[in-house]
Design an enzyme around this catalytic site. Structure first.
Site, short mmCIF file in Angstrom:
data_model
loop_
_atom_site.label_atom_id
_atom_site.label_comp_id
_atom_site.label_asym_id
_atom_site.label_seq_id
_atom_site.Cartn_x
_atom_site.Cartn_y
_atom_site.Cartn_z
CB SER B 51 48.25 42.09 43.67
OG SER B 51 47.54 41.85 42.47
CD GLU B 52 42.47 41.09 43.58
OE1 GLU B 52 43.23 41.92 44.10
OE2 GLU B 52 41.56 41.41 42.78
CG ASN B 53 47.90 38.24 41.23
OD1 ASN B 53 47.91 39.22 41.98
ND2 ASN B 53 48.73 38.12 40.24
#
Lengths: 234, 229
Positions: B51-53
């Protein structure tokens, strides 16, 4: 060496018109209490740098709704319809960057450098021809077209750390890390809030994410409802 | 696995998309349809969701008792972490993406075209919430699969000869999974690999602006093309 200060005097150092980096991706890592104090004190014409615009009624959304923000530098504000509305009506200037490029522009400032070369978005409308240079990347004969991305600096950074000590050593947690350690290195003045403030020596040295040299001030804050689960998501 | 009731078109896309997720792959699932794909995976699936966060190794969406306020995915859902996961800053997260360490990315689309160009971030004058991670994922994932309804809510084709909206990235899409077909982007054009069982090849072409290539068949037959439910 004790960098703990009261929140009122800390936020009072931010003048109107300042450029302020704000940690957080959505809610996790957002320094809600520092932002509430900035709202209370009344500084305006702010330029904010945050990944997103929080959600309506939370964090920087309150500053935007109170007309205190001229410019927002972000990657995506889709979770805040009010901010999108203000952008569309011209009340709020928004500059968008690809998320990782935003992160890297901040990291570059934090590393004391001035820019880097990238191929992201190079063939899209976010790239102006003036930003492109030809560069010999490796030993190949042909040069590559690459985009010059400049560092993104700020006067202030507002950071949320899971834990801190009085020196200003910081530890983040879960997906609340996000932009916080990058911004904590990039801004001139770095103000940190934490629920858990300890005496120096409390944390294993190798587990500290942000070493204290980057940090100006640490503020101890209380857990308030903004930091708890958002009901519409659970 | 328990999941909410969803429209038939959506379910068909998600069920087919879930078959693309193979053991051991590092996967990023974009906002919209892609984030729903894990609902259609077996409980013991062994892929690592990025997840890019700042998470590698997202587990299922958290139930209330498990949810932590500090732990969301990039779509804003409270998530769990599977064993062996890690959390990191946004710079590391996008280093992973730009460095080519994401094996498979699934994204939604406003438009996709026969060259594999993707437009999914901006409708000028109507919708421009920002770029998010889309450009870097589209440009750098090793394999990019677009999940989309075959036509928009007005029944207009979304698979075009050439994208008209601002591009997210040029020539980046490998496969398109819709409620009507599975289509690969090849150097020769759009190659139909599978067709939904309730639709003819002719109907499929009529719902698509770009010219489709049907292997070992003509427009009226579908022999050689797998059917899916």
């Amino acid at each position: 060496m004790n960098k703990q200060k009261e929140i009122t005097e800390t936020i009072a150092k931010i003048p109107s018109g300042a450029t302020v980096m704000v940690g957080g991706f959505g809610s996790p890592g957002t320094p809600f209490t520092l932002l509430d104090e900035l709202l209370r004190q009344g500084q305006d014409r702010l330029t904010l740098i945050k990944n997103d615009a929080n959600e309506p009624g939370y964090g920087i959304a309150k500053l935007i709704e109170a007309d205190r923000v001229d410019t927002l530098i972000a990657s995506h504000i889709g979770l805040n319809r009010q901010a999108v509305g203000r952008m569309n009506s011209g009340q709020l200037r928004v500059e968008f960057y690809p998320q990782g490029i935003l992160a890297e522009k901040i990291r570059t400032a934090g590393a004391g450098l001035f820019g880097f070369l990238s191929d992201i978005g190079i063939e899209t409308e976010i790239t102006d021809p003036s930003q492109i240079i030809e560069w010999q990347v490796d030993k190949s004969v042909t040069k590559r077209k690459l985009k010059v991305e400049t560092a993104l600096h700020a006067d202030f950074a507002l950071i949320h750390a899971a834990r801190a000590d009085h020196f200003g050593n910081l530890i983040y947690t879960d997906s609340a890390i996000n932009f916080n350690p990058l911004m904590a290195m990039a801004a001139e003045n770095v103000f940190v809030e934490t629920f858990d403030l300890q005496a120096p020596g409390a944390f294993p040295p190798e587990q500290i994410h942000t070493p204290f040299a980057f940090v100006s001030t640490v503020v101890q804050v209380d857990l308030s409802p903004e930091y708890e689960l958002m009901e519409h998501y659970v | 696995m328990s999941k909410p009731e969803r429209p038939v078109r959506t379910e068909r896309i998600l069920l087919r998309a879930a078959q693309e997720i193979k053991s051991g792959l590092v996967i990023n699932l974009g906002i919209g349809l892609p984030t729903l794909v894990p609902d259609y995976l077996p409980d013991d699936f062994d892929a690592l969701i990025h997840s890019e966060n700042g998470i590698l190794g997202c587990g299922p969406i958290a139930k209330r008792a498990q949810a932590r306020a500090s732990l969301i995915d990039a779509a804003g859902h409270y998530v769990t972490l599977r064993s062996g996961s890690s959390c990191f800053d946004s710079s590391v997260s996008f280093s992973m993406i730009r460095r080519g360490r994401i094996d498979l990315c699934m994204l939604g689309a406003f438009e996709v075209d026969q060259s594999g160009n993707l437009a999914n971030w901006k409708i000028p004058g109507k919708l421009s919430p920002g770029i998010g991670g889309a450009m870097e994922l589209a440009q750098k994932a090793k394999r990019l699969i677009v999940l989309s309804t075959h036509t928009d809510k007005h029944g207009r084709p979304k698979i075009l000869e050439r994208c008209r909206l601002p591009l997210t990235a040029p020539v980046c899409v490998n496969r398109i999974i819709t409620d009507e077909a599975v289509i690969d982007v090849t150097p020769d054009g759009l190659l139909v690999q599978e067709i939904a069982e309730n639709i003819s090849a002719e109907e499929l072409q009529n719902h698509t602006e770009a010219n489709l290539i049907f292997p070992k068949t003509n427009l009226t037959g579908t022999s050689g093309v797998r059917r899916f439910k």
